[in-house]
Design a protein around this motif. Structure first.
Motif, PDB file in Angstrom:
ATOM      1  N   LEU A 298      33.763  43.273  24.955  1.00 33.76           N
ATOM      2  CA  LEU A 298      34.376  42.377  25.941  1.00 33.76           C
ATOM      3  C   LEU A 298      33.612  42.447  27.258  1.00 33.76           C
ATOM      4  N   ILE A 299      33.903  41.475  28.138  1.00 33.70           N
ATOM      5  CA  ILE A 299      33.196  41.358  29.414  1.00 33.70           C
ATOM      6  C   ILE A 299      34.158  41.612  30.562  1.00 33.70           C
ATOM      7  N   LEU A 300      33.808  42.557  31.413  1.00 33.45           N
ATOM      8  CA  LEU A 300      34.576  42.878  32.619  1.00 33.45           C
ATOM      9  C   LEU A 300      33.749  42.508  33.838  1.00 33.45           C
ATOM     10  N   GLU A 301      34.225  41.545  34.623  1.00 31.87           N
ATOM     11  CA  GLU A 301      33.558  41.223  35.879  1.00 31.87           C
ATOM     12  C   GLU A 301      34.177  42.076  36.983  1.00 31.87           C
ATOM     13  N   ASP A 302      33.365  42.960  37.537  1.00 30.39           N
ATOM     14  CA  ASP A 302      33.844  43.930  38.529  1.00 30.39           C
ATOM     15  C   ASP A 302      33.883  43.280  39.916  1.00 30.39           C
ATOM     16  N   ARG A 303      34.719  42.253  40.029  1.00 27.55           N
ATOM     17  CA  ARG A 303      34.774  41.453  41.258  1.00 27.55           C
ATOM     18  C   ARG A 303      35.523  42.155  42.385  1.00 27.55           C
ATOM     19  N   TYR A 321      30.406  30.665  40.133  1.00 26.14           N
ATOM     20  CA  TYR A 321      30.481  31.565  38.978  1.00 26.14           C
ATOM     21  C   TYR A 321      31.597  31.226  37.993  1.00 26.14           C
ATOM     22  N   LYS A 322      32.691  30.599  38.456  1.00 19.90           N
ATOM     23  CA  LYS A 322      33.805  30.226  37.572  1.00 19.90           C
ATOM     24  C   LYS A 322      34.166  31.390  36.626  1.00 19.90           C
ATOM     25  N   ILE A 323      34.510  32.501  37.239  1.00 14.87           N
ATOM     26  CA  ILE A 323      34.720  33.764  36.521  1.00 14.87           C
ATOM     27  C   ILE A 323      35.766  33.647  35.425  1.00 14.87           C
ATOM     28  N   SER A 324      36.819  32.878  35.684  1.00 21.39           N
ATOM     29  CA  SER A 324      37.917  32.780  34.713  1.00 21.39           C
ATOM     30  C   SER A 324      37.491  32.193  33.379  1.00 21.39           C
ATOM     31  N   GLU A 325      36.365  31.491  33.357  1.00 19.83           N
ATOM     32  CA  GLU A 325      35.933  30.818  32.126  1.00 19.83           C
ATOM     33  C   GLU A 325      35.197  31.747  31.170  1.00 19.83           C
ATOM     34  N   TRP A 326      34.752  32.916  31.648  1.00 23.27           N
ATOM     35  CA  TRP A 326      33.950  33.760  30.750  1.00 23.27           C
ATOM     36  C   TRP A 326      34.303  35.256  30.784  1.00 23.27           C
ATOM     37  N   ALA A 327      34.923  35.732  31.851  1.00 24.84           N
ATOM     38  CA  ALA A 327      35.250  37.162  31.919  1.00 24.84           C
ATOM     39  C   ALA A 327      36.576  37.425  31.208  1.00 24.84           C
ATOM     40  N   ASP A 328      36.561  38.354  30.260  1.00 23.89           N
ATOM     41  CA  ASP A 328      37.804  38.722  29.573  1.00 23.89           C
ATOM     42  C   ASP A 328      38.757  39.424  30.526  1.00 23.89           C
ATOM     43  N   CYS A 329      38.199  40.165  31.474  1.00 23.81           N
ATOM     44  CA  CYS A 329      39.030  40.877  32.443  1.00 23.81           C
ATOM     45  C   CYS A 329      38.249  41.057  33.738  1.00 23.81           C
ATOM     46  N   VAL A 330      38.986  41.335  34.805  1.00 27.24           N
ATOM     47  CA  VAL A 330      38.380  41.520  36.124  1.00 27.24           C
ATOM     48  C   VAL A 330      39.011  42.744  36.782  1.00 27.24           C
ATOM     49  N   THR A 331      38.397  43.194  37.861  1.00 26.56           N
ATOM     50  CA  THR A 331      38.986  44.272  38.666  1.00 26.56           C
ATOM     51  C   THR A 331      39.561  43.684  39.942  1.00 26.56           C
ATOM     52  N   SER A 332      40.590  44.353  40.462  1.00 26.20           N
ATOM     53  CA  SER A 332      41.238  43.856  41.666  1.00 26.20           C
ATOM     54  C   SER A 332      41.838  45.023  42.452  1.00 26.20           C
ATOM     55  N   HIS A 333      41.829  44.885  43.766  1.00 22.00           N
ATOM     56  CA  HIS A 333      42.581  45.797  44.630  1.00 22.00           C
ATOM     57  C   HIS A 333      44.031  45.325  44.690  1.00 22.00           C
ATOM     58  N   SER A 334      44.935  46.226  45.041  1.00 24.37           N
ATOM     59  CA  SER A 334      46.332  45.855  45.228  1.00 24.37           C
ATOM     60  C   SER A 334      46.671  45.664  46.699  1.00 24.37           C
ATOM     61  N   LEU A 335      45.718  45.917  47.575  1.00 23.52           N
ATOM     62  CA  LEU A 335      45.944  45.926  49.023  1.00 23.52           C
ATOM     63  C   LEU A 335      46.663  44.681  49.549  1.00 23.52           C
ATOM     64  N   PRO A 336      46.324  43.459  49.095  1.00 23.15           N
ATOM     65  CA  PRO A 336      47.005  42.271  49.645  1.00 23.15           C
ATOM     66  C   PRO A 336      48.448  42.113  49.187  1.00 23.15           C
ATOM     67  N   GLY A 337      48.890  42.898  48.187  1.00 25.93           N
ATOM     68  CA  GLY A 337      50.257  42.772  47.691  1.00 25.93           C
ATOM     69  C   GLY A 337      50.343  41.978  46.393  1.00 25.93           C
ATOM     70  N   GLU A 338      51.565  41.651  46.003  1.00 24.90           N
ATOM     71  CA  GLU A 338      51.789  41.030  44.699  1.00 24.90           C
ATOM     72  C   GLU A 338      51.159  39.650  44.547  1.00 24.90           C
ATOM     73  N   GLU A 352      44.751  31.969  28.340  1.00 25.66           N
ATOM     74  CA  GLU A 352      45.794  32.862  28.834  1.00 25.66           C
ATOM     75  C   GLU A 352      45.503  34.330  28.542  1.00 25.66           C
ATOM     76  N   ASN A 353      44.603  34.608  27.612  1.00 24.13           N
ATOM     77  CA  ASN A 353      44.306  35.995  27.244  1.00 24.13           C
ATOM     78  C   ASN A 353      43.294  36.600  28.217  1.00 24.13           C
ATOM     79  N   ARG A 354      43.784  36.929  29.388  1.00 26.46           N
ATOM     80  CA  ARG A 354      42.937  37.521  30.403  1.00 26.46           C
ATOM     81  C   ARG A 354      43.571  38.807  30.893  1.00 26.46           C
ATOM     82  N   GLY A 355      42.770  39.686  31.462  1.00 25.49           N
ATOM     83  CA  GLY A 355      43.288  40.978  31.886  1.00 25.49           C
ATOM     84  C   GLY A 355      42.803  41.373  33.265  1.00 25.49           C
ATOM     85  N   VAL A 356      43.521  42.314  33.868  1.00 29.44           N
ATOM     86  CA  VAL A 356      43.166  42.835  35.189  1.00 29.44           C
ATOM     87  C   VAL A 356      43.215  44.358  35.159  1.00 29.44           C
ATOM     88  N   PHE A 357      42.156  44.976  35.647  1.00 28.86           N
ATOM     89  CA  PHE A 357      42.155  46.412  35.924  1.00 28.86           C
ATOM     90  C   PHE A 357      42.374  46.580  37.426  1.00 28.86           C
TER      91      PHE A 357
END
Length: 475
Positions: A298-303, A321-338, A352-357
């Motif tokens: 799988l592909i993780l874009e460490d955005r 880059y249109k990341i949502s079209e090719w990355a199975d999952c991405v990384t995200s901070h929680s700092l901005p909130g929900e 719809e089968n996308r993931g977040v680390f």
């Protein structure tokens, strides 16, 4: 227990504004219409005296044996002190963090291994603060079987503690306290009903044993996850017998593709930083996806998204880059909130089968992520089980849910540190001690004379550590 005294304390807490109604956020990251600020009771000696007396009555009736009393820092410390004096039991003091000088102890006081300790806490939601104190006491050889608290919010904390062999006795439950306030017309029936509905609908995340997650196989954990990407990853790891993630921190798309041709067979995940690629093109994305399909990774874009929800949604779906079209999952901070998780969980392009680390910890020296920030991050994620794949973290105790994945960067065959503060740990440490599920390796493979041969060494070493961990033979 004297019901008149109990009602009197409840009304006093309301009068001194220790019970507030509105919109608040608990330490566990849960939104609530009612908040208990029991820190203010230190200014009201009579209230503290009444609470102490009632808690001591509970302990005398319910707790058969205890040698020490320990308050959860910091709000419960004054009450624990008064209980210690009234019950004539020695008190222990747990520090939030060890001193950088002197004995550097986490537990202060005189005690012997095998003695029992009673925990005192003001409020429990998930019970995590109590469990943190229990953990530190256990490290010193002390036994903890009981906790006495002022208020049980009835959102899962009691169950979490009892699952971890800590019996709970409370002065009030949320329902009882709200009932008293409604009876004496301190709050309206509408507010009472709002709180009761909230109790039914909102629960704290389950806090179990991190050891359970570490001992379960990837196959078993695939059955326990709510996130489709986590399920895919667990299955890929099981089939390919690899928990290796390659971080392709290269600026040339051609070099990235050439590298993946050589090592794709040995990895379960590739981590990209698409914005550093100098010759980015849609053809690169097409070929990257083809390699992922051919080699089954799988592909993780460490955005590392870290903006307001609307901006993140645009960064995820639009632009060059249109990341949502090719990355199975991405990384995200929680700092901005929900809002950031709401945006990333928005279905887009029919996919719809996308993931977040979520980043709960970082491997760089001197990073600013605190234990409190980490806890709120994990609890925030519990509200989005369908989108959360796992956490980027270094510590097995960061989360308990076996359906989530611990992604751990900063790994080399030998422990080291680079000139920019990146700390590298060995495979044994990150998997057996720290609980990593997928291990990120970058320069250890990319900079090798033979990346393919080095990838095989990493794959085999990491997989052996995983097999050793699930066997339970950690020594």
């Amino acid at each position: 227990m004297d019901n008149n005294k109990l009602e009197g304390v409840a009304l006093k807490l309301f009068d001194i504004n220790a019970v507030k109604f509105g919109e608040f956020m608990t330490k566990s990251g849960i939104e609530t219409p009612v908040y208990f600020d029991l820190r203010v009771i230190v200014s009201y000696p009579r209230v503290m005296e009444l609470i102490t007396s009632l808690l001591c009555d509970i302990v005398a009736t319910k707790v058969k044996k205890y040698d020490h009393i320990c308050g959860v820092p910091y709000t419960a410390l004054p009450i624990a002190t008064l209980m210690s004096v009234q019950a004539k039991k020695p008190m222990l003091l747990r520090r939030k963090e060890a001193k950088a000088y002197g004995t550097k102890k986490m537990i202060e006081g005189h005690y012997n291994v095998g003695e029992t300790c009673l925990i005192v806490e003001d409020v429990i939601t998930s019970g995590s603060s109590v469990l943190e104190t229990v953990k530190e006491l256990n490290k010193e050889g002390l036994v903890v079987n009981n906790a006495v608290i002022i208020l049980d919010r009835e959102q899962g904390g009691r169950k979490n503690l009892e699952t971890n062999n800590v019996n709970v006795d409370a002065l009030f439950t949320m329902t009882e306290l709200i009932g008293i306030l409604e009876k004496h017309k301190k709050i309206t029936k509408e507010m009472s009903m709002k709180v009761r509905n909230y109790l039914t609908e909102v629960k704290a995340p389950v806090t179990g044993s991190s050891e359970e997650r570490m001992l379960l196989s990837y196959e078993k954990r695939a059955e326990l996850t709510s996130n489709p990407v986590a399920k895919q990853l667990f299955n890929i790891m099981s089939i390919k017998k690899t928990n290796l993630c390659l971080s392709v921190d290269l600026t040339s798309s051609i070099k990235i593709l050439e590298l993946l041709e050589k090592v794709g067979e040995y990895i379960c995940l590739v981590k990209t930083h698409v914005d550093i690629i100098e010759d980015f093109s849609l053809d690169f994305i097409t070929r990257l996806k083809q390699l992922a399909q051919r080699f089954n990774f799988l592909i993780l874009e460490d955005r590392k998204f870290a903006d307001i929800g609307n901006t993140v949604l645009l960064q995820y779906q639009k632009g060059l880059y249109k990341i949502s079209e090719w990355a199975d999952c991405v990384t995200s901070h929680s700092l901005p909130g929900e809002g950031i998780l709401k945006s990333l969980s928005t279905p887009c392009n029919g996919l719809e089968n996308r993931g977040v680390f979520l980043l709960a910890e970082m491997s760089s020296e001197g990073n600013l992520i605190s234990p409190e920030y980490r806890e709120v991050t994990v609890n925030m994620a519990s509200k989005y089980p369908n989108i959360i794949t796992g956490f980027v973290c270094q510590n097995k105790d960061t989360f308990k849910d076996p359906g989530l994945i611990q992604l751990t960067p900063g790994v080399q065959l030998e422990s080291a540190k680079d000139d920019l503060g990146q700390v590298y740990n060995s495979p044994d440490k990150v998997i057996l001690d720290n609980g990593a599920d997928i291990i990120v390796v970058g320069r250890g493979i990319i900079a090798a004379k033979s990346p393919e041969a080095q990838a095989v060494i990493y794959r085999d070493t990491l997989w052996k550590c995983y097999l050793k961990r699930v066997s339970g033979k950690l020594e």
